[in-house]
Design a protein around this motif. Structure first.
Motif, short mmCIF file in Angstrom:
data_model
loop_
_atom_site.label_atom_id
_atom_site.label_comp_id
_atom_site.label_asym_id
_atom_site.label_seq_id
_atom_site.Cartn_x
_atom_site.Cartn_y
_atom_site.Cartn_z
N ARG A 1 0.84 -1.21 0.00
CA ARG A 1 0.00 0.00 0.00
C ARG A 1 0.87 1.25 0.00
NH1 ARG A 1 -2.40 0.61 5.50
NH2 ARG A 1 -0.20 1.06 5.79
N ARG B 1 -7.00 -2.02 3.23
CA ARG B 1 -5.76 -1.32 2.92
C ARG B 1 -5.81 -0.60 1.58
NH1 ARG B 1 -4.16 -5.11 6.21
NH2 ARG B 1 -2.43 -4.70 7.64
N PHE B 2 -6.42 -1.24 0.60
CA PHE B 2 -6.41 -0.66 -0.75
C PHE B 2 -7.77 -0.04 -1.01
CE2 PHE B 2 -3.47 -4.25 -0.69
CZ PHE B 2 -2.30 -3.54 -0.84
#
Lengths: 319, 319
Positions: free
Chosen positions: A99, B13-14
């Protein structure tokens, strides 16, 4: 042998003209746009190392392949193959690193796949990334021109020696860090500085020597390199001597080699040195009209030697 | 658990809005074009099976993800991770199969990567593919509408049982073949036949039950399925009974489930049955206004049961 496998068994089967160029990315038009498209699998061992981890490496690898093709990376895919029982804490640390690196490179992960494989099927974790970028100015490995200067963006061999020294349990007074970094902002700066950048490559597996040989072959030119100009850290040189390696063949993961017209070389070198990932850039040589497909090194002591494509063995699981 | 991992550790996270749709492909605009982009890794064991091999699977998997998103696949990447000492004859057979399937699906392999990993690092061979397609008409899993009919393009569970029976050394009078096939020509025909195709999915890992649940959740609708209409081969049903599996959860690799308006369902069913990969298509149910996110099956004996997302264990290395 991997190269032989690719040439004899893969390229003979897949007759794509785009694939056959063997550039860092496939470049093609769709509609009005020119796109670059690339993929890489990462099997590095150890998965955590000084300066990075397999996740950072997986993002940088694909981002850099797109960048050196003259493209701005836009979208990426992320595919994980994880060994059953792999520690969740390690997986989270890798995902954080992916990330953070994607954020830094300003690329969006838009698709993915996750497979968990029973013990013995995979060693810890493998990561595949692919990436899509918009070509700003197409840069191919086949366009280096006689008279071009050759610039490398910093010290070579850091990544390979960081991995190897950790794997072999070697200790250095000054520990060697991987140079793993996303290069798209540096490359974009280089392209803005000069219209006369003719070729670029990120010298990863096989090191600077392999990248130079590839460009000499693809462009049908000779390349002359000055040994004393190639930046190698003392610690890397020392480790290479101990391990019986030549730093010219050791992997990098945050370097770019640039072929630019002689006139524009000084200003390109200057802007590169002003960038965080290019501050140790050096002009290391030039393109000659022969012998074609050959890289020759002027040694420190004034001799000349051919820097072959296939000296020594490729290091396994270095990326 | 893989789903939990994806939802809890990856999607948090993404933060890509494209990724979060969890459709079969990422769909986005670049310039004037709408593109679909997808990736999959393949770790199937055994690598050769009745009806296909890991290479055919790797091409079909990505082609089908693009197709069910309403895109025509155009370009693919191919990444191989091969165990040191893997027989060259097997590698060539797999590469031939990749080439033949790509030719059949009319998709061009334009980029690749090859890694050879020492013994113990990888079991035989893993393949990652990614693919890029031009969206003809965007089809998302989140657009199924109340009243839509549900059509499946043929017998379910063939791929999973073909793999498992070979792995377990089971012998059947009539051997079960994987249904592994590229579906882009079938899907393109479906899209030409009706403007009212609202959702599609290829029910792979997790089988038809998982695909239906995903669409019920993404579209916020209920789905009612008639058990007697779901096509299952007698041999697959028998094998499932022996192995304690439900064919609704067993993997397919050459099937598509189509959500189409009630008015257009008959003509879509008809053209599907006229295509080599859709000749055993069946209308198996319809979309209801509730309970939302739930799949209900009318059983043969007239009862009703909920078809959950997470019944039984996922089969390892089935694709």
């Amino acid at each position: 042998m991997t190269r032989q496998l690719i040439e004899r068994d893969i390229l003979t089967r897949f007759r794509s003209l785009i694939l056959r160029r063997l550039d860092d990315s496939a470049v093609f038009r769709i509609g009005d746009l020119k796109l670059a498209y690339s993929t890489d699998s990462f099997v590095v061992d150890p998965i955590f190392f000084r300066g990075g981890d397999i996740g950072k490496l997986a993002v940088c690898g694909t981002v850099n392949d797109l960048a050196v093709s003259g493209a701005q990376p836009v979208y990426m895919t992320l595919s994980l193959i994880v060994e059953e029982g792999f520690p969740m804490a390690d997986l989270r640390r890798i995902l954080d690193s992916i990330r953070d690196t994607a954020t830094k490179a300003d690329v969006e992960i838009v698709a993915g796949d996750t497979k968990v494989v029973g013990a013995g099927g995979v060693d810890k974790i493998f990561i595949n990334t692919s990436g899509l970028g918009i070509v700003i100015r197409e840069v191919s490995g086949s366009n280096a021109r006689v008279g071009d200067k050759v610039i490398v963006s910093g010290f070579v061999g850091d990544h390979g020696i960081a991995i190897l020294s950790q794997r072999e349990g070697l200790d250095f007074k000054v520990p060697i860090c991987s140079d793993c970094a996303p290069l798209n902002s540096l490359v974009s700066l280089i392209l803005k500085t000069s219209e006369e950048v003719h070729a670029m490559r990120d010298p990863t597996r096989g090191g600077l020597a392999t990248a130079l040989n590839e460009i000499a072959i693809q462009s049908g030119v000779g390349i002359r390199i000055y040994e004393e100009s190639v930046p190698v850290r003392d610690e890397v040189r020392g480790a290479c001597e101990m391990l019986g390696l030549d730093p010219m063949y050791v992997a990098n993961e945050g370097k770019v080699v640039v072929f630019v017209s002689s006139e524009d070389a000084p200003k390109v070198l200057e802007v590169m040195r002003g960038h965080e990932h290019g501050k140790d850039s050096q002009l290391i040589g030039e393109v000659t009209d022969g012998p074609r497909g050959t890289v020759i090194m002027k040694t420190r002591i004034g001799g000349e030697r051919i820097v072959d494509m296939l000296t020594g063995e490729q290091l396994p699981r270095i990326c």
